[in-house]
Design an enzyme around this catalytic site. Structure first.
Site, PDB file in Angstrom:
ATOM      1  N   ASP A  10       9.186  48.194 150.330  1.00  0.00           N
ATOM      2  CA  ASP A  10       9.938  49.417 150.530  1.00  0.00           C
ATOM      3  C   ASP A  10       9.286  50.555 149.733  1.00  0.00           C
ATOM      4  O   ASP A  10       8.445  50.316 148.868  1.00  0.00           O
ATOM      5  CB  ASP A  10      11.372  49.161 150.048  1.00  0.00           C
ATOM      6  CG  ASP A  10      12.246  50.383 150.076  1.00  0.00           C
ATOM      7  OD1 ASP A  10      12.293  51.067 151.106  1.00  0.00           O
ATOM      8  OD2 ASP A  10      12.889  50.665 149.045  1.00  0.00           O
ATOM      9  N   ASP A  12      11.237  54.123 148.698  1.00  0.00           N
ATOM     10  CA  ASP A  12      12.183  54.764 147.784  1.00  0.00           C
ATOM     11  C   ASP A  12      12.918  53.742 146.934  1.00  0.00           C
ATOM     12  O   ASP A  12      13.529  52.805 147.453  1.00  0.00           O
ATOM     13  CB  ASP A  12      13.203  55.591 148.575  1.00  0.00           C
ATOM     14  CG  ASP A  12      12.600  56.851 149.159  1.00  0.00           C
ATOM     15  OD1 ASP A  12      11.830  57.523 148.448  1.00  0.00           O
ATOM     16  OD2 ASP A  12      12.889  57.169 150.326  1.00  0.00           O
ATOM     17  N   LYS A 154      14.758  46.113 159.385  1.00  0.00           N
ATOM     18  CA  LYS A 154      13.437  45.818 158.826  1.00  0.00           C
ATOM     19  C   LYS A 154      13.001  44.388 159.128  1.00  0.00           C
ATOM     20  O   LYS A 154      11.797  44.103 159.177  1.00  0.00           O
ATOM     21  CB  LYS A 154      13.428  46.061 157.317  1.00  0.00           C
ATOM     22  CG  LYS A 154      13.461  47.531 156.921  1.00  0.00           C
ATOM     23  CD  LYS A 154      13.257  47.699 155.427  1.00  0.00           C
ATOM     24  CE  LYS A 154      13.339  49.154 154.996  1.00  0.00           C
ATOM     25  NZ  LYS A 154      13.117  49.330 153.547  1.00  0.00           N
ATOM     26  N   ASP A 177      15.005  47.233 147.500  1.00  0.00           N
ATOM     27  CA  ASP A 177      16.109  47.594 146.607  1.00  0.00           C
ATOM     28  C   ASP A 177      17.429  47.889 147.302  1.00  0.00           C
ATOM     29  O   ASP A 177      18.394  48.266 146.642  1.00  0.00           O
ATOM     30  CB  ASP A 177      15.721  48.826 145.787  1.00  0.00           C
ATOM     31  CG  ASP A 177      15.771  50.113 146.606  1.00  0.00           C
ATOM     32  OD1 ASP A 177      15.306  50.099 147.765  1.00  0.00           O
ATOM     33  OD2 ASP A 177      16.300  51.117 146.109  1.00  0.00           O
ATOM     34  N   ASP A 181      16.844  46.458 153.181  1.00  0.00           N
ATOM     35  CA  ASP A 181      15.825  45.437 152.931  1.00  0.00           C
ATOM     36  C   ASP A 181      16.360  44.021 153.130  1.00  0.00           C
ATOM     37  O   ASP A 181      15.584  43.074 153.264  1.00  0.00           O
ATOM     38  CB  ASP A 181      15.298  45.565 151.493  1.00  0.00           C
ATOM     39  CG  ASP A 181      14.610  46.886 151.244  1.00  0.00           C
ATOM     40  OD1 ASP A 181      13.652  47.199 151.972  1.00  0.00           O
ATOM     41  OD2 ASP A 181      15.029  47.618 150.330  1.00  0.00           O
TER      42      ASP A 181
END
Length: 225
Positions: A10, A12, A154, A177, A181
């Site tokens: 990821d 951010d 994802k 995070d 995810d």
């Protein structure tokens, strides 16, 4: 040092710090990673593709929470999700007197293909009312509310990217995070949540780092360096 797996990561909150600035050390790790790297993000496609370009790696990207997949090595661009439904939700939301919260330029949505992103400063409740009527869901990634097709995430994006790279999702180490995810975490060989991760990512992870943000990413990949 263990054998280096392909990496799905990821942006951010994982490669960046609390200020959303990407840690140069994380970029160096990705540039030197000897196995394929897939950048998986909720951002629109130009952002992760540009990140790959500036790091100096072949673009392999999951954007818009799985709505867009790009694999440069095989000249692949796949777009999934219901863009018309997302635009209809945005229009209805604005008709109710709300804004998407990004200002006139709206760089968060300008290049989106499959979903809309709404600032966390804007109210979520109307989105929760409007999205289901159009077959969509709302997720809070900690950086925006994403109104998206529930059939893509994802995890589905990683399945496509992995196949194009001649791999399976189970081959991958994934680091992230957030709730967006978690679907990928469920299908990879090893899933690591950084310490600042939300409850969804933590629940789906195989391990959680002691360090947060980019420091956590560096900790997550340390066994393979």
């Amino acid at each position: 040092m263990e054998d280096t797996p392909p990496l799905a990561v990821d942006i951010d909150g994982t490669l960046s710090g609390p200020d959303r600035v990407i840690d140069r050390r994380a970029m160096d790790v990705i540039q030197a990673w000897p196995a394929p790297v897939v950048i998986a993000t909720g951002k629109a496609m130009p952002y992760p593709v540009a990140l790959c370009e500036f790091i100096g790696i072949e673009p392999a990207v999951i954007a818009e929470n799985g709505g867009v997949v790009v694999v440069g090595e095989t000249n692949t661009l796949e777009i999934a999700g219901d863009a018309e439904a997302a635009r209809a939700v945005a229009e209805a939301y604005i008709d109710r007197g709300h804004t998407l919260g990004w200002g006139p330029l709206d760089l968060a949505n300008r290049w989106r293909e499959t979903e809309i992103a709404v600032s966390l400063d804007s109210p979520r409740e109307p989105l929760d009312e409007l999205a289901p009527a159009h077959g969509l869901v709302v997720i809070d990634t900690g950086y925006a509310y994403h109104v998206k097709d529930p059939s893509v995430d994802k995890g589905t994006g990683l399945e496509i990217a992995a196949e194009e790279l001649g791999l399976t999702p189970a081959d991958f180490l994934a680091v992230g995070d957030s709730i967006n995810d978690a679907d990928a975490f469920e299908i990879v060989g090893e899933a690591v949540a950084v310490a600042n991760a939300d409850e969804h990512a933590r629940a789906a992870a195989d391990r959680i780092t002691d360090a947060a943000h980019a420091e956590g990413f560096l900790e997550a990949v340390a066994p393979y360096r």
